[in-house]
Motif scaffolding. Structure first.
Motif, PDB file in Angstrom:
ATOM      1  N   LYS A  38       0.787  -1.049  -0.014  1.00  0.00           N
ATOM      2  CA  LYS A  38       0.001   0.004   0.066  1.00  0.00           C
ATOM      3  C   LYS A  38       0.722   1.328   0.022  1.00  0.00           C
ATOM      4  N   LYS A  39       2.151   1.250   0.532  1.00  0.00           N
ATOM      5  CA  LYS A  39       2.888   2.303   0.612  1.00  0.00           C
ATOM      6  C   LYS A  39       3.177   2.798  -0.793  1.00  0.00           C
ATOM      7  N   GLU A  64      -6.485  16.942   2.777  1.00  0.00           N
ATOM      8  CA  GLU A  64      -6.985  16.382   4.201  1.00  0.00           C
ATOM      9  C   GLU A  64      -8.323  16.561   4.350  1.00  0.00           C
ATOM     10  N   GLU A  65      -8.812  17.834   3.917  1.00  0.00           N
ATOM     11  CA  GLU A  65      -9.989  18.465   4.396  1.00  0.00           C
ATOM     12  C   GLU A  65     -11.081  17.689   3.455  1.00  0.00           C
ATOM     13  N   LEU A  66     -11.116  17.466   2.316  1.00  0.00           N
ATOM     14  CA  LEU A  66     -11.809  17.026   1.351  1.00  0.00           C
ATOM     15  C   LEU A  66     -11.830  15.594   0.698  1.00  0.00           C
ATOM     16  N   ILE A  67     -10.506  15.216   0.259  1.00  0.00           N
ATOM     17  CA  ILE A  67     -10.228  14.244  -0.654  1.00  0.00           C
ATOM     18  C   ILE A  67     -10.211  13.103   0.229  1.00  0.00           C
ATOM     19  N   ILE A  71     -12.600   9.820  -0.101  1.00  0.00           N
ATOM     20  CA  ILE A  71     -12.141   8.415  -0.368  1.00  0.00           C
ATOM     21  C   ILE A  71     -12.592   7.443   0.453  1.00  0.00           C
ATOM     22  N   SER A  72     -12.523   7.749   1.841  1.00  0.00           N
ATOM     23  CA  SER A  72     -13.184   7.058   2.866  1.00  0.00           C
ATOM     24  C   SER A  72     -14.736   6.545   2.633  1.00  0.00           C
ATOM     25  N   THR A  87      -6.725   4.909   3.376  1.00  0.00           N
ATOM     26  CA  THR A  87      -6.201   6.581   3.480  1.00  0.00           C
ATOM     27  C   THR A  87      -5.086   6.806   4.402  1.00  0.00           C
ATOM     28  N   SER A  88      -4.758   5.789   5.340  1.00  0.00           N
ATOM     29  CA  SER A  88      -3.634   6.142   6.142  1.00  0.00           C
ATOM     30  C   SER A  88      -2.423   6.052   5.373  1.00  0.00           C
TER      31      SER A  88
END
Length: 133
Positions: A38-39, A64-67, A71-72, A87-88
């Motif tokens: 995943k990295k 960080e605020e919207l994208i 995705i989550s 997402t992490s």
């Protein structure tokens, strides 16, 4: 007696039907979408999303605020998977997006300079545009 090496399977677009994609690091080895590193994909995704942010002219904090929250929602709703794992591994902080955009801009500049160094070209300057006139 020397141990024979297994032949490496070449990636084929037919692998998409089985959940395999072409990995960014090793183009010959198919990579499973569920158990991929995943990295690697997170880094590629970070660059591609940063490019989209730059093209849209949006603030770098939108990552960080919207994208990432978007995705989550997609992963939890559509794919019914835990979004935290995905997402992490996609770094989209303000500083990261800014750094990615600067790196891509520097790369474009280096490509342009390299292209201009090997090509012949001429410039025509109108005298009326010079600052002393």
């Amino acid at each position: 007696m020397a141990k024979q090496k297994k032949p490496c399977r070449q990636y084929s677009s037919e692998f998409l039907t089985y959940g395999f994609v072409e990995p960014p690091s090793n183009k010959t080895k198919p990579m499973c979408l569920r158990c991929q590193d995943k990295k690697d994909l997170g880094l590629v995704a970070s660059y591609k999303i940063s490019q989209l942010i730059a093209k849209a002219g949006k603030p770098h904090t939108i990552g960080e605020e919207l994208i990432l929250p978007s995705i989550s929602v997609v992963f939890s709703t559509v794919m019914q998977q835990s979004p935290q794992q995905i997402t992490s591994c996609i770094p989209l902080s303000n500083d990261t997006v800014s750094k990615r955009i600067d790196e891509m801009a520097g790369d474009v500049e280096n490509q342009l300079v390299a292209l201009l160094q090997v090509r012949n070209f001429s410039l025509q300057i109108d005298e009326a545009l010079l600052p002393s006139n």
